[in-house]
Design an enzyme around this catalytic site. Sequence first.
Site, PDB file in Angstrom:
ATOM      1  N   GLU A 285     -30.448-100.138   8.816  1.00 20.78           N
ATOM      2  CA  GLU A 285     -30.536-101.485   9.403  1.00 20.78           C
ATOM      3  C   GLU A 285     -29.191-101.942   9.958  1.00 20.78           C
ATOM      4  OE1 GLU A 285     -33.339-102.287  10.254  1.00 20.78           O
ATOM      5  OE2 GLU A 285     -34.166-103.808   8.929  1.00 20.78           O
TER       6      GLU A 285
ATOM      7  N   THR B 180     -32.123-108.525  17.073  1.00 18.53           N
ATOM      8  CA  THR B 180     -31.733-109.204  15.835  1.00 18.53           C
ATOM      9  C   THR B 180     -30.269-109.641  15.916  1.00 18.53           C
ATOM     10  OG1 THR B 180     -33.283-107.842  14.629  1.00 18.53           O
ATOM     11  CG2 THR B 180     -31.603-108.939  13.320  1.00 18.53           C
TER      12      THR B 180
HETATM   13  P1  ADP Z   1     -36.597-105.043  14.959  1.00 19.45           P
HETATM   14  O1  ADP Z   1     -36.391-106.360  14.254  1.00 19.45           O
HETATM   15  O2  ADP Z   1     -37.915-104.997  15.674  1.00 19.45           O
HETATM   16  O3  ADP Z   1     -36.331-103.866  14.101  1.00 19.45           O
HETATM   17  P2  ADP Z   1     -33.940-104.888  15.891  1.00 19.45           P
HETATM   18  O4  ADP Z   1     -33.333-105.655  17.017  1.00 19.45           O
HETATM   19  O5  ADP Z   1     -33.537-105.200  14.509  1.00 19.45           O
HETATM   20  O6  ADP Z   1     -35.523-105.014  16.083  1.00 19.45           O
HETATM   21  O7  ADP Z   1     -33.672-103.320  16.045  1.00 19.45           O
HETATM   22  C1  ADP Z   1     -33.824-102.694  17.233  1.00 19.45           C
HETATM   23  C2  ADP Z   1     -32.524-101.984  17.593  1.00 19.45           C
HETATM   24  O8  ADP Z   1     -32.353-100.824  16.764  1.00 19.45           O
HETATM   25  C3  ADP Z   1     -32.561-101.509  19.014  1.00 19.45           C
HETATM   26  O9  ADP Z   1     -31.286-101.732  19.594  1.00 19.45           O
HETATM   27  C4  ADP Z   1     -32.820-100.011  18.903  1.00 19.45           C
HETATM   28  O10 ADP Z   1     -32.262 -99.271  19.953  1.00 19.45           O
HETATM   29  C5  ADP Z   1     -32.165 -99.659  17.570  1.00 19.45           C
HETATM   30  N1  ADP Z   1     -32.782 -98.480  16.925  1.00 19.45           N
HETATM   31  C6  ADP Z   1     -32.173 -97.337  16.587  1.00 19.45           C
HETATM   32  N2  ADP Z   1     -33.038 -96.472  16.014  1.00 19.45           N
HETATM   33  C7  ADP Z   1     -34.230 -97.075  15.986  1.00 19.45           C
HETATM   34  C8  ADP Z   1     -35.512 -96.687  15.504  1.00 19.45           C
HETATM   35  N3  ADP Z   1     -35.750 -95.496  14.968  1.00 19.45           N
HETATM   36  N4  ADP Z   1     -36.515 -97.594  15.609  1.00 19.45           N
HETATM   37  C9  ADP Z   1     -36.300 -98.797  16.168  1.00 19.45           C
HETATM   38  N5  ADP Z   1     -35.117 -99.228  16.646  1.00 19.45           N
HETATM   39  C10 ADP Z   1     -34.083 -98.368  16.555  1.00 19.45           C
END
Ligand code: ADP
Length: 310
Positions: free
Chosen positions: A130, A183
């Site tokens: 995360e 986020t």
């Molecule tokens: P969510 O709350 O839907 O998880 P976030 O903004 O916290 O959205 O996370 C998305 C970010 O994490 C994006 O920038 C994405 O490129 C990155 N990321 C890296 N690996 C992954 C993955 N396996 N799945 C989803 N997002 C990923």
Amino acid sequence: MSKDEIKIFCPATIANVSCGFDVLGLALDGVGDEMVVRKTDQRGVSIKKITGQDLPLDPQKNVAGAAVLALLDAYDGDAGFEIEIDKRIKPGSGIGSSAASAAGAVWAVNQLLGNPFTKLQLVAFAMQGEKVASGVAHADNVAPAIYGGFTLVRSYHPLDVVALPSPKELYAIVIHPQIEIKTADSRKVIKANISLEKGIKQWGNLAGLVAGLFTEDYDLIGRSLEDHIIEPIRSILIPGFDDIKAASMAAGALGCGISGSGPSIFALSKRSDKAQNVAAAMKDTYQKLNVDFDVHVSKINIEGIKVIKK
Ligand code: ADP
């Protein structure tokens, strides 16, 4: 499927649940990613394939890879894994897209290693994933994905996760307007300080919600689904938030708020028929406002991540 390979369902999750910013979360059914994790002779972790979304294959940049690297750091032995992700939860949707990958990857690796780590340890590893996504090692999505149901992060230092009961007739409705909010960006709009007055309201509601979950008191759950701190600020970023909230409450929702950091909006309701009414009212609202959306109606997923049998 051999014992060196596992295929899993990684659920979407709703974090915060109105009054529990960074500490409460719940797991959904039916909405989630699929992932295959395989043991290899090569030490470390590689991301072999990602379908559904364009995401980094570099294990340091992909949350699944980063979480497994944190696990392997703590593992007493040599091991290597490769991962395939079928991404069905859109990143930046507010229903734990990154958490599904981070939690799923460490859960699967732990299974393939014969379960040397506890659920709490898996949460700590997944939090390192995360951190790659948002800069903050928060646990409110990865904990419900790993434990199932509702979870409370009672403390971050030391990490203390409490699994909470899920009333049997509780349903979650999530509507996702088709815009992306990272986020990391939606964290920037939040103020670092709150007033004592707001604190009192928020911890009253958080305790009320937890009590409502234990006693299956749906009215108490509904009364407690209030957020006086984050929602007034973050909801400005979400198209039609006030209209969706008003429509879902009029259709019988117990409460309605922002899912995680948004833009998804969630509501909770008692019974499946009410949940369908709430979903219909939300859809109708966005259709009138000309906002494109996805909608999900789900029971609370008390199992969390699970093996998909083939
Ligand atoms: P969510 O709350 O839907 O998880 P976030 O903004 O916290 O959205 O996370 C998305 C970010 O994490 C994006 O920038 C994405 O490129 C990155 N990321 C890296 N690996 C992954 C993955 N396996 N799945 C989803 N997002 C990923």
